[in-house]
Design an enzyme around this catalytic site. Structure first.
Site, mmCIF file in Angstrom:
data_model
loop_
_atom_site.group_PDB
_atom_site.id
_atom_site.type_symbol
_atom_site.label_atom_id
_atom_site.label_comp_id
_atom_site.label_asym_id
_atom_site.label_seq_id
_atom_site.Cartn_x
_atom_site.Cartn_y
_atom_site.Cartn_z
ATOM 1 N N LYS A 166 0.796 -1.233 0.000
ATOM 2 C CA LYS A 166 0.000 0.000 0.000
ATOM 3 C C LYS A 166 0.832 1.288 0.000
ATOM 4 O O LYS A 166 0.489 2.253 0.686
ATOM 5 C CB LYS A 166 -0.951 0.007 1.201
ATOM 6 N N ASP A 201 -4.635 -5.503 11.121
ATOM 7 C CA ASP A 201 -5.952 -4.858 11.193
ATOM 8 C C ASP A 201 -7.106 -5.848 11.048
ATOM 9 O O ASP A 201 -8.180 -5.665 11.623
ATOM 10 C CB ASP A 201 -6.086 -3.697 10.189
#
Ligand code: BGC
Length: 504
Positions: A166, A201
């Site tokens: 990312k 996450d």
């Protein structure tokens, strides 16, 4: 062709577009093949280290039930901001939270890892000087870090970064223990905090959903990146030797699948030239193959690649482009979402975006152009949503959670696509229905996990604290068991009572 039926495009242009649309279409057979490949890759990842997806054992061995209590520090790193939170778990599925956000600049994301971790430690220091946390002098605050990147964990509080994703690319981080880097940076500043849990996450998402709503089989993120975590039987986690587990052997463990790396070998997902261009120009070519077809970081870029190709073939905007369209990652996925949200026939939002955000001259944008841009967003997002359903179906299969009863199958989710992208959940459910059957799809409850990254990290820190206590109790318990065994051997029936007593 479904999405362009009402346009006045000439047959040659229509045929051109139709050819592209076919490449993005996934038929039922392809979806079945993708599911089967998912299960194969899951099995391999659970058996061997170094496979993709990594199927990371997280050393989280229990899911919360809503009764947990305590105050913890939670950090969330994974996007534009670093979040520092003070989380108080109140039991009864209640939470109190206080948080601050700190911007993570591009320079920090791509510079030296030490600078990044120093910045995180400075932010924690700043937060603690402003927060009011009731601690005595010698009490230490336990910290959970939600770190949304692939990490090979060796304990709940230890893990080496496998690769950045990312857009992060800080140097001298890959191969190093993330928690140690953070602890060192905190220690250098004499910040009295113990780095207790390293939580992906998705794991945070799973734990938070379990805390607030009871049983949950999958924590999944469909946002800037994509990934999922679920609870696996230890017997299936063949690569994890029992020596690696410090303390009592658990029956189950949460696995962070890192499914963004599914099909890195490019066996089952049909790739288009637009995907290949994106991959080639990315900072991690050949990695995160599934993520690159699905997540918010990339969808806009795939659409931009399609639109540029159509411009170059004089099918769009009369062959004209703009500076913004010519810029790498210049067409954000959020714009796709806004375009698709607009149901008006003439595509008012789409025109406004093209002229105001993408720098196109209004005179160059015809109604057909608007229809083509909307179509581009639709075919890319539909494929993403259908592919997402395959991952959910794979976890339902892997865990056998829907078999033999009629209960809900609870999936906790987070991320901008699943939350905000119009029709994303419907698309996901369409492939899920095909792959697990209508009955199970209907029983699948997809619900938002409340702040998985903040609350999940706090729950992770608590789990770590429990494990620490269990480890302290374990030798005492073992000694008790040994004594009991000896007395039993010495005095048969009487020994049994001694065993019971010593364990109690
Ligand atoms: C990362 C995962 C993370 C996911 C969602 C991916 O790029 O590899 O660790 O869970 O993004 O944030």
């Amino acid at each position: 062709m479904s999405y362009l039926a009402d346009t006045s495009l000439n047959p040659a242009a229509l045929e051109f577009l139709e050819r592209i649309e076919r490449q993005f279409h996934l038929d039922d057979e392809q979806l079945q093949t993708i599911l089967a490949q998912f299960l194969k890759e899951f099995e391999l990842g659970l058996s061997k280290y170094g496979e993709s997806p990594a199927m990371v054992p997280t050393f989280v061995t229990h899911l919360p039930d809503g009764t947990e209590r305590g105050t913890f520090l939670a950090l969330d790193l994974g996007g534009t901001n670093l979040r520092v939170c003070q989380v108080t778990l109140l039991g009864n599925r209640q939470v109190e939270m206080n948080q601050s956000k700190y911007r993570v600049s591009e320079a920090l994301k791509t510079g030296e890892a030490e600078d990044l971790f120093n910045y995180i430690a400075d932010s924690v220091d700043h937060f603690l000087t402003t927060a009011d946390i009731p601690l005595t002098e010698d009490e230490q605050l336990y910290l959970g870090l939600t770190f949304s990147f692939p990490v090979e964990q060796t304990a709940i509080n230890k893990g080496k970064l496998l690769t950045w994703t990312k857009g992060f690319a800080a140097t001298h981080a890959i191969g190093n223990d993330v928690m140690q880097m953070l602890q060192d940076a905190l220690d250098r500043r004499h910040v009295h905090v113990k780095c207790a849990a390293l939580i992906n996450d998705t794991v945070g998402c799973l734990m938070s959903r379990a805390y607030f709503s009871g049983g949950c089989i999958l924590g999944a993120i469909f946002g800037t990146g994509t990934n999922g975590a679920y609870v696996e039987d230890m017997k299936a986690v063949k690569k994890l030797s029992t020596d690696a587990i410090d303390g009592p052997l658990p029956d189950k463990m949460v696995i962070n699948t890192e499914w963004g790396a599914f099909d890195n070998a490019r066996k089952v997902i049909p790739r288009t030239i637009f995907d290949n261009k994106l991959d080639r120009e990315s900072i991690n070519p050949r990695f995160q193959a599934y993520e690159k077809c699905i997540s918010g970081m990339y969808l806009g870029e795939i659409v931009r690649n399609i639109l540029l190709y159509l411009i170059d073939n004089s099918i769009l905007f009369g062959g004209n482009s703009s500076k913004q369209f010519n810029t790498h990652y210049g067409f954000d996925t959020e714009l796709m979402s806004n375009i698709e949200n607009d149901q008006s026939d003439e595509g008012v939002t789409c025109r406004a975006i093209l002229t105001q955000k993408m720098g196109m001259d209004d005179k160059l944008v015809s109604p057909n152009d608007i229809a083509i841009v909307r179509w581009g967003c639709k075919i890319v997002a539909t494929r993403a949503a259908k592919l997402s359903g395959c991952a959910v179906a794979a976890i339902i299969n892997q865990t056998h959670c829907a078999e033999g009863h009629e209960d809900f199958v609870d999936v906790g989710v987070d991320g901008s696509l699943i939350q905000f992208y119009p029709g994303f959940e419907d698309g996901l459910r369409s492939s899920l229905r095909l792959l697990v059957g209508e009955n199970v799809e209907k029983r699948t409850r997809i619900g938002l996990a409340k702040d998985g990254s903040g609350i999940g990290a706090a729950l992770g820190a608590l789990a770590s604290l429990h494990q620490e206590r269990e480890r302290q109790v374990q030798p005492v318990l073992q000694a008790g068991l040994d004594t009991a065994k000896a007395s039993r051997e010495a005095a048969e029936g009487v020994g049994k009572a001694a065993l019971a007593d010593s364990i109690a």
